[in-house]
Design a protein around this motif. Structure first.
Motif, PDB file in Angstrom:
ATOM      1  N   MET A   1      31.200  11.446 -35.992  1.00  0.00           N
ATOM      2  CA  MET A   1      30.765  10.176 -35.794  1.00  0.00           C
ATOM      3  C   MET A   1      30.777   9.930 -34.270  1.00  0.00           C
ATOM      4  N   GLN A   2      31.785   9.502 -33.789  1.00  0.00           N
ATOM      5  CA  GLN A   2      31.966   9.005 -32.502  1.00  0.00           C
ATOM      6  C   GLN A   2      32.726  10.157 -31.673  1.00  0.00           C
ATOM      7  N   GLY A   3      32.641  11.260 -31.868  1.00  0.00           N
ATOM      8  CA  GLY A   3      32.907  12.428 -31.131  1.00  0.00           C
ATOM      9  C   GLY A   3      34.675  12.428 -31.167  1.00  0.00           C
ATOM     10  N   ILE A   4      34.982  12.084 -32.422  1.00  0.00           N
ATOM     11  CA  ILE A   4      36.751  12.196 -32.948  1.00  0.00           C
ATOM     12  C   ILE A   4      36.823  13.777 -32.977  1.00  0.00           C
ATOM     13  N   ARG A   5      37.621  14.259 -32.386  1.00  0.00           N
ATOM     14  CA  ARG A   5      37.970  15.515 -32.736  1.00  0.00           C
ATOM     15  C   ARG A   5      38.813  15.793 -34.105  1.00  0.00           C
ATOM     16  N   THR A   6      38.613  16.659 -34.775  1.00  0.00           N
ATOM     17  CA  THR A   6      38.967  17.106 -36.215  1.00  0.00           C
ATOM     18  C   THR A   6      40.456  17.092 -36.150  1.00  0.00           C
ATOM     19  N   ALA A   7      41.064  17.721 -34.922  1.00  0.00           N
ATOM     20  CA  ALA A   7      42.582  17.731 -34.760  1.00  0.00           C
ATOM     21  C   ALA A   7      43.109  16.391 -34.911  1.00  0.00           C
ATOM     22  N   ASP A   8      42.519  15.590 -34.244  1.00  0.00           N
ATOM     23  CA  ASP A   8      43.014  14.134 -33.946  1.00  0.00           C
ATOM     24  C   ASP A   8      43.004  13.360 -35.106  1.00  0.00           C
ATOM     25  N   ILE A   9      41.941  13.608 -35.952  1.00  0.00           N
ATOM     26  CA  ILE A   9      41.920  13.171 -37.405  1.00  0.00           C
ATOM     27  C   ILE A   9      42.989  13.504 -38.271  1.00  0.00           C
ATOM     28  N   LEU A  10      43.204  14.884 -38.292  1.00  0.00           N
ATOM     29  CA  LEU A  10      44.231  15.617 -39.059  1.00  0.00           C
ATOM     30  C   LEU A  10      45.693  14.802 -38.626  1.00  0.00           C
ATOM     31  N   THR A  11      45.863  14.771 -37.405  1.00  0.00           N
ATOM     32  CA  THR A  11      47.125  14.155 -36.839  1.00  0.00           C
ATOM     33  C   THR A  11      47.408  12.717 -37.307  1.00  0.00           C
ATOM     34  N   ALA A  12      46.096  11.820 -37.189  1.00  0.00           N
ATOM     35  CA  ALA A  12      46.414  10.389 -37.719  1.00  0.00           C
ATOM     36  C   ALA A  12      46.464  10.586 -39.166  1.00  0.00           C
ATOM     37  N   VAL A  13      45.857  11.337 -40.072  1.00  0.00           N
ATOM     38  CA  VAL A  13      46.226  11.353 -41.630  1.00  0.00           C
ATOM     39  C   VAL A  13      47.312  11.556 -41.715  1.00  0.00           C
ATOM     40  N   GLU A  14      47.911  12.673 -40.931  1.00  0.00           N
ATOM     41  CA  GLU A  14      49.345  13.043 -41.164  1.00  0.00           C
ATOM     42  C   GLU A  14      50.277  11.866 -41.036  1.00  0.00           C
ATOM     43  N   SER A  15      50.081  11.259 -40.015  1.00  0.00           N
ATOM     44  CA  SER A  15      50.759   9.947 -39.706  1.00  0.00           C
ATOM     45  C   SER A  15      50.932   9.017 -40.878  1.00  0.00           C
ATOM     46  N   ARG A  16      49.506   8.601 -41.023  1.00  0.00           N
ATOM     47  CA  ARG A  16      49.226   7.626 -42.314  1.00  0.00           C
ATOM     48  C   ARG A  16      50.039   8.248 -43.506  1.00  0.00           C
ATOM     49  N   LEU A  17      49.856   8.993 -43.828  1.00  0.00           N
ATOM     50  CA  LEU A  17      50.477   9.842 -45.116  1.00  0.00           C
ATOM     51  C   LEU A  17      51.838   9.633 -45.021  1.00  0.00           C
ATOM     52  N   ASN A  18      52.372   9.987 -43.971  1.00  0.00           N
ATOM     53  CA  ASN A  18      53.996   9.778 -43.779  1.00  0.00           C
ATOM     54  C   ASN A  18      54.279   8.380 -43.829  1.00  0.00           C
ATOM     55  N   THR A  19      53.738   7.242 -43.413  1.00  0.00           N
ATOM     56  CA  THR A  19      54.193   5.963 -43.718  1.00  0.00           C
ATOM     57  C   THR A  19      54.024   5.736 -45.167  1.00  0.00           C
ATOM     58  N   HIS A  20      53.190   6.196 -45.929  1.00  0.00           N
ATOM     59  CA  HIS A  20      52.834   5.982 -47.360  1.00  0.00           C
ATOM     60  C   HIS A  20      53.870   6.962 -48.221  1.00  0.00           C
ATOM     61  N   ASN A  21      54.658   7.814 -47.714  1.00  0.00           N
ATOM     62  CA  ASN A  21      55.667   8.682 -48.465  1.00  0.00           C
ATOM     63  C   ASN A  21      54.884   9.699 -49.133  1.00  0.00           C
ATOM     64  N   VAL A  22      53.810  10.202 -48.448  1.00  0.00           N
ATOM     65  CA  VAL A  22      52.861  11.125 -49.546  1.00  0.00           C
ATOM     66  C   VAL A  22      52.733  12.375 -48.477  1.00  0.00           C
ATOM     67  N   ARG A  23      53.525  13.437 -49.226  1.00  0.00           N
ATOM     68  CA  ARG A  23      53.118  14.988 -48.659  1.00  0.00           C
ATOM     69  C   ARG A  23      51.776  15.481 -48.404  1.00  0.00           C
ATOM     70  N   TYR A  24      51.636  15.945 -47.081  1.00  0.00           N
ATOM     71  CA  TYR A  24      50.574  16.296 -46.681  1.00  0.00           C
ATOM     72  C   TYR A  24      50.208  17.709 -46.788  1.00  0.00           C
ATOM     73  N   THR A  25      49.909  18.040 -48.187  1.00  0.00           N
ATOM     74  CA  THR A  25      49.746  19.305 -48.878  1.00  0.00           C
ATOM     75  C   THR A  25      48.490  20.373 -48.190  1.00  0.00           C
ATOM     76  N   THR A  26      48.585  21.522 -48.369  1.00  0.00           N
ATOM     77  CA  THR A  26      47.248  22.330 -48.037  1.00  0.00           C
ATOM     78  C   THR A  26      46.239  21.674 -48.523  1.00  0.00           C
ATOM     79  N   GLY A  27      46.206  21.484 -49.940  1.00  0.00           N
ATOM     80  CA  GLY A  27      44.937  20.920 -50.399  1.00  0.00           C
ATOM     81  C   GLY A  27      44.359  19.906 -49.875  1.00  0.00           C
TER      82      GLY A  27
END
Length: 149
Positions: free
Chosen positions: A1-27
């Motif tokens: 959308m706004q030139g956001i790198r996939t790697a940055d999105i993956l990192t942001a999601v990992e952080s978000r899931l950690n705060t929700h105590n959710v494992r970031y599985t391969t799937g």
């Protein structure tokens, strides 16, 4: 959308899931990666065809549910009852959709700020008239894509 790198999105999601105590599985990572690389929301079947057999269909649905509950994925209801998923607005930025009524494709589209302001004002007016406080909006334009016209 706004030139956001996939790697940055993956990192942001990992952080978000950690705060929700959710494992970031391969799937889950595969789902996020596929959605990050798409040009619009995808159905579970479209995601499954992109991801392949690396994530069984039952796991894909569980992953979508978990990611939605964590606020990473947003669900959109389309024509014919088809549900599509995309990354949440906090990851992709605010945007709208062009929906082809013939082939079902959905394309993300960003609008100039002046249009966004007009839409915002209209939504606020509709809310005020109906004693309703709008929190967000989804704007979808239905029609035919270039391939179907």
């Amino acid at each position: 959308m706004q030139g956001i790198r996939t790697a940055d999105i993956l990192t942001a999601v990992e952080s978000r899931l950690n705060t929700h105590n959710v494992r970031y599985t391969t799937g889950r990572r595969a789902v996020v990666e596929s959605l990050a690389k798409s040009n619009g929301p995808l159905s579970a079947a479209e995601l499954f065809s992109k991801i392949g057999l690396a994530v069984p269909l039952s796991s894909l649905y569980r992953s979508l549910t978990v990611l939605e509950e964590a606020g990473v994925v947003a669900r959109h209801f389309g024509g014919n009852g088809l549900i599509r998923y995309e990354l949440a607005e906090w990851l992709l930025g605010h945007h709208h959709h062009l929906v082809c009524t013939d082939c079902g494709s959905v394309e993300d589209v960003s609008l100039p700020l002046s249009y966004e302001n007009q839409i915002h004002d209209l939504i606020e007016d509709v809310g005020r008239i109906n004693s309703f406080k709008p929190l967000s909006h989804i704007f979808e334009i239905e029609g035919r894509c270039l391939s179907c016209t």
